[in-house]
Design a protein around this motif. Sequence first.
Motif, PDB file in Angstrom:
ATOM      1  N   GLU A  59      39.718  38.119  39.132  1.00  0.00           N
ATOM      2  CA  GLU A  59      39.494  38.423  37.762  1.00  0.00           C
ATOM      3  C   GLU A  59      40.009  39.985  37.007  1.00  0.00           C
ATOM      4  OE1 GLU A  59      34.852  37.814  37.514  1.00  0.00           O
ATOM      5  OE2 GLU A  59      35.002  37.687  35.610  1.00  0.00           O
ATOM      6  N   ALA A  60      40.553  40.358  36.230  1.00  0.00           N
ATOM      7  CA  ALA A  60      40.578  40.757  35.433  1.00  0.00           C
ATOM      8  C   ALA A  60      39.187  41.480  34.976  1.00  0.00           C
ATOM      9  CB  ALA A  60      41.931  40.432  33.989  1.00  0.00           C
ATOM     10  N   LEU A  61      38.646  42.728  34.837  1.00  0.00           N
ATOM     11  CA  LEU A  61      37.720  42.725  34.376  1.00  0.00           C
ATOM     12  C   LEU A  61      38.007  43.900  32.944  1.00  0.00           C
ATOM     13  CD1 LEU A  61      35.568  42.255  37.323  1.00  0.00           C
ATOM     14  CD2 LEU A  61      35.350  41.793  34.884  1.00  0.00           C
ATOM     15  N   LEU A  86      35.982  42.055  16.219  1.00  0.00           N
ATOM     16  CA  LEU A  86      36.751  43.750  17.005  1.00  0.00           C
ATOM     17  C   LEU A  86      37.168  42.964  18.788  1.00  0.00           C
ATOM     18  CD1 LEU A  86      36.487  47.658  17.082  1.00  0.00           C
ATOM     19  CD2 LEU A  86      38.619  45.639  16.255  1.00  0.00           C
ATOM     20  N   ILE A  87      36.629  41.785  18.953  1.00  0.00           N
ATOM     21  CA  ILE A  87      36.921  41.466  20.606  1.00  0.00           C
ATOM     22  C   ILE A  87      38.021  40.806  20.482  1.00  0.00           C
ATOM     23  CG2 ILE A  87      35.351  39.285  19.450  1.00  0.00           C
ATOM     24  CD1 ILE A  87      35.807  40.839  23.659  1.00  0.00           C
ATOM     25  N   LEU A  88      38.490  40.410  19.001  1.00  0.00           N
ATOM     26  CA  LEU A  88      39.820  39.067  19.164  1.00  0.00           C
ATOM     27  C   LEU A  88      41.184  39.824  19.391  1.00  0.00           C
ATOM     28  CD1 LEU A  88      38.590  37.014  15.678  1.00  0.00           C
ATOM     29  CD2 LEU A  88      38.903  35.911  18.279  1.00  0.00           C
ATOM     30  N   ILE A 179      33.980  27.835  35.051  1.00  0.00           N
ATOM     31  CA  ILE A 179      32.230  28.262  34.548  1.00  0.00           C
ATOM     32  C   ILE A 179      32.050  29.009  35.152  1.00  0.00           C
ATOM     33  CG2 ILE A 179      30.385  27.448  33.597  1.00  0.00           C
ATOM     34  CD1 ILE A 179      31.285  24.396  34.616  1.00  0.00           C
ATOM     35  N   ASP A 180      31.517  30.473  34.377  1.00  0.00           N
ATOM     36  CA  ASP A 180      31.255  31.660  34.967  1.00  0.00           C
ATOM     37  C   ASP A 180      29.368  31.637  35.021  1.00  0.00           C
ATOM     38  OD1 ASP A 180      31.510  34.329  35.718  1.00  0.00           O
ATOM     39  OD2 ASP A 180      32.356  35.047  34.251  1.00  0.00           O
ATOM     40  N   ASP A 181      29.130  32.617  35.635  1.00  0.00           N
ATOM     41  CA  ASP A 181      27.897  32.425  35.963  1.00  0.00           C
ATOM     42  C   ASP A 181      27.616  31.464  35.819  1.00  0.00           C
ATOM     43  OD1 ASP A 181      28.345  34.998  35.176  1.00  0.00           O
ATOM     44  OD2 ASP A 181      28.110  35.209  32.858  1.00  0.00           O
TER      45      ASP A 181
HETATM   46  P1  C2E Z   1      31.910  44.222  34.912  1.00  0.00           P
HETATM   47  O1  C2E Z   1      33.047  44.530  35.243  1.00  0.00           O
HETATM   48  O2  C2E Z   1      30.824  45.628  34.949  1.00  0.00           O
HETATM   49  O3  C2E Z   1      31.693  43.107  34.204  1.00  0.00           O
HETATM   50  C1  C2E Z   1      30.652  42.458  33.564  1.00  0.00           C
HETATM   51  C2  C2E Z   1      30.773  41.642  32.277  1.00  0.00           C
HETATM   52  O4  C2E Z   1      31.790  41.935  31.249  1.00  0.00           O
HETATM   53  C3  C2E Z   1      31.786  40.649  33.047  1.00  0.00           C
HETATM   54  O5  C2E Z   1      30.762  39.373  33.652  1.00  0.00           O
HETATM   55  C4  C2E Z   1      32.179  39.503  31.907  1.00  0.00           C
HETATM   56  O6  C2E Z   1      31.158  38.895  31.501  1.00  0.00           O
HETATM   57  C5  C2E Z   1      32.071  40.931  31.031  1.00  0.00           C
HETATM   58  N1  C2E Z   1      33.639  40.731  30.457  1.00  0.00           N
HETATM   59  C6  C2E Z   1      33.992  42.270  31.088  1.00  0.00           C
HETATM   60  N2  C2E Z   1      35.372  42.129  30.963  1.00  0.00           N
HETATM   61  C7  C2E Z   1      36.237  41.171  30.114  1.00  0.00           C
HETATM   62  C8  C2E Z   1      37.116  40.811  28.924  1.00  0.00           C
HETATM   63  O7  C2E Z   1      37.997  42.084  29.250  1.00  0.00           O
HETATM   64  N3  C2E Z   1      36.067  40.441  27.655  1.00  0.00           N
HETATM   65  C9  C2E Z   1      35.445  39.671  28.112  1.00  0.00           C
HETATM   66  N4  C2E Z   1      35.445  38.688  26.558  1.00  0.00           N
HETATM   67  N5  C2E Z   1      34.022  39.623  28.387  1.00  0.00           N
HETATM   68  C10 C2E Z   1      34.582  40.875  29.712  1.00  0.00           C
HETATM   69  P2  C2E Z   1      31.499  38.751  34.842  1.00  0.00           P
HETATM   70  O8  C2E Z   1      32.622  38.062  34.512  1.00  0.00           O
HETATM   71  O9  C2E Z   1      30.608  37.815  34.845  1.00  0.00           O
HETATM   72  O10 C2E Z   1      32.495  39.650  35.982  1.00  0.00           O
HETATM   73  C11 C2E Z   1      31.485  40.144  37.116  1.00  0.00           C
HETATM   74  C12 C2E Z   1      30.560  41.382  37.561  1.00  0.00           C
HETATM   75  O11 C2E Z   1      29.669  41.575  38.145  1.00  0.00           O
HETATM   76  C13 C2E Z   1      32.077  42.377  37.016  1.00  0.00           C
HETATM   77  O12 C2E Z   1      31.103  43.206  36.181  1.00  0.00           O
HETATM   78  C14 C2E Z   1      32.293  43.061  38.550  1.00  0.00           C
HETATM   79  O13 C2E Z   1      32.460  44.285  38.324  1.00  0.00           O
HETATM   80  C15 C2E Z   1      30.302  43.022  39.029  1.00  0.00           C
HETATM   81  N6  C2E Z   1      30.652  42.548  40.207  1.00  0.00           N
HETATM   82  C16 C2E Z   1      31.593  42.448  41.393  1.00  0.00           C
HETATM   83  N7  C2E Z   1      31.059  42.041  42.433  1.00  0.00           N
HETATM   84  C17 C2E Z   1      29.781  42.192  42.574  1.00  0.00           C
HETATM   85  C18 C2E Z   1      28.965  42.638  43.936  1.00  0.00           C
HETATM   86  O14 C2E Z   1      29.291  42.470  45.171  1.00  0.00           O
HETATM   87  N8  C2E Z   1      27.453  43.327  43.531  1.00  0.00           N
HETATM   88  C19 C2E Z   1      27.410  43.403  41.837  1.00  0.00           C
HETATM   89  N9  C2E Z   1      26.286  43.557  41.546  1.00  0.00           N
HETATM   90  N10 C2E Z   1      28.151  43.243  40.937  1.00  0.00           N
HETATM   91  C20 C2E Z   1      29.514  42.826  41.108  1.00  0.00           C
END
Ligand code: C2E
Length: 284
Positions: A59-61, A86-88, A179-181
């Motif tokens: 997953e890209a974050l 700006l999200i676009l 579907i996320d979350d």
């Molecule tokens: P995170 O990296 O802090 O990202 C949080 C949320 O920001 C993401 O939830 C997503 O909704 C949004 N986000 C991140 N990157 C983007 C992007 O490029 N564009 C947009 N529009 N939104 C973005 P999501 O998708 O549910 O990601 C999982 C989160 O859970 C990530 O946090 C990840 O680092 C975190 N996570 C992963 N493994 C664990 C774990 O074992 N425990 C906990 N507590 N957290 C975890």
Amino acid sequence: HAKENGRNNYKFFEQDMNARAVQRQSIEACLRRALERQEFVLHYQPKINLHSGAIVGVEALIRWQHPQHGLLPPAQFVPIAEDCGLILPIGRWVLREACLQARAWQDAGLQPITVAVNTSAIEFRAKDFLENVRATLADTGLEPRYLELELTESVLMRDAASTDSMLHALAGLGVKLAIDDFGTGYSSLSYLKQFPIDTLKIDQSFVNQITSNPDDATIVSAVIGMGKSLRQSVIAEGVETAEQYAFLLGQQCDEGQGYYFGHPVAAEALATLLQTGISTTFPH
Ligand code: C2E
Ligand code: MG
Ligand code: MG
Ligand code: MG
């Protein structure tokens, strides 16, 4: 007195609002500059096949490498970027960068894996979203089946008719849809059946307590069973312990993602993980 107080409060409130508007404007300006100066980076978190231990995707974050404040998590700037539009452009950058990276790993001879990109409601509803996805895949040369779009229930359930046609158009390109979350929103089960969804991502709030809270264990088991019946793959988010992993494996959950298997890391570190396997952090 009360009236005067009220007026003072109002005045104070107004000033506060102005201060906040100014602060917001400056954050917007900073975000715009950050995009120009290429201060955003993507970290990649592995998704694991629970049976084999293999990395099947990432997953890209997004993060913001801020020159003064360091590496900022998305919670600190994505909501503001969504509010001001700006999200676009940021989302277009994320999509392109993720596709380029997935393609680069493949070109380097690493096993092909899926890259998942989070898509906010504003992006999904934008007129040019479909064309942007199509063009980005064509430009970067990434095969569509290696791109997965993560959408939340609130995005999907807003306008079922337009959502349905957009999802089918995206599926028609060959990209995967997740579907996320899952479980935190208001999914209608009839739409769940109708939409071309490949993957349910069980929200970490359920996974968190699967070994201590019987209700959460029941919900997670039920979602795994439902996904299987609907021919969707199910991935558990937020897996942090060996006990949670064992429970999920026992319930025939196919995939997992979480700190137990690996934190989100920079692209180079993820490439190393792909080369050596996850075994350094995950005993298999
Ligand atoms: P995170 O990296 O802090 O990202 C949080 C949320 O920001 C993401 O939830 C997503 O909704 C949004 N986000 C991140 N990157 C983007 C992007 O490029 N564009 C947009 N529009 N939104 C973005 P999501 O998708 O549910 O990601 C999982 C989160 O859970 C990530 O946090 C990840 O680092 C975190 N996570 C992963 N493994 C664990 C774990 O074992 N425990 C906990 N507590 N957290 C975890
Ligand atoms: Mg996500
Ligand atoms: Mg999630
Ligand atoms: Mg989340």
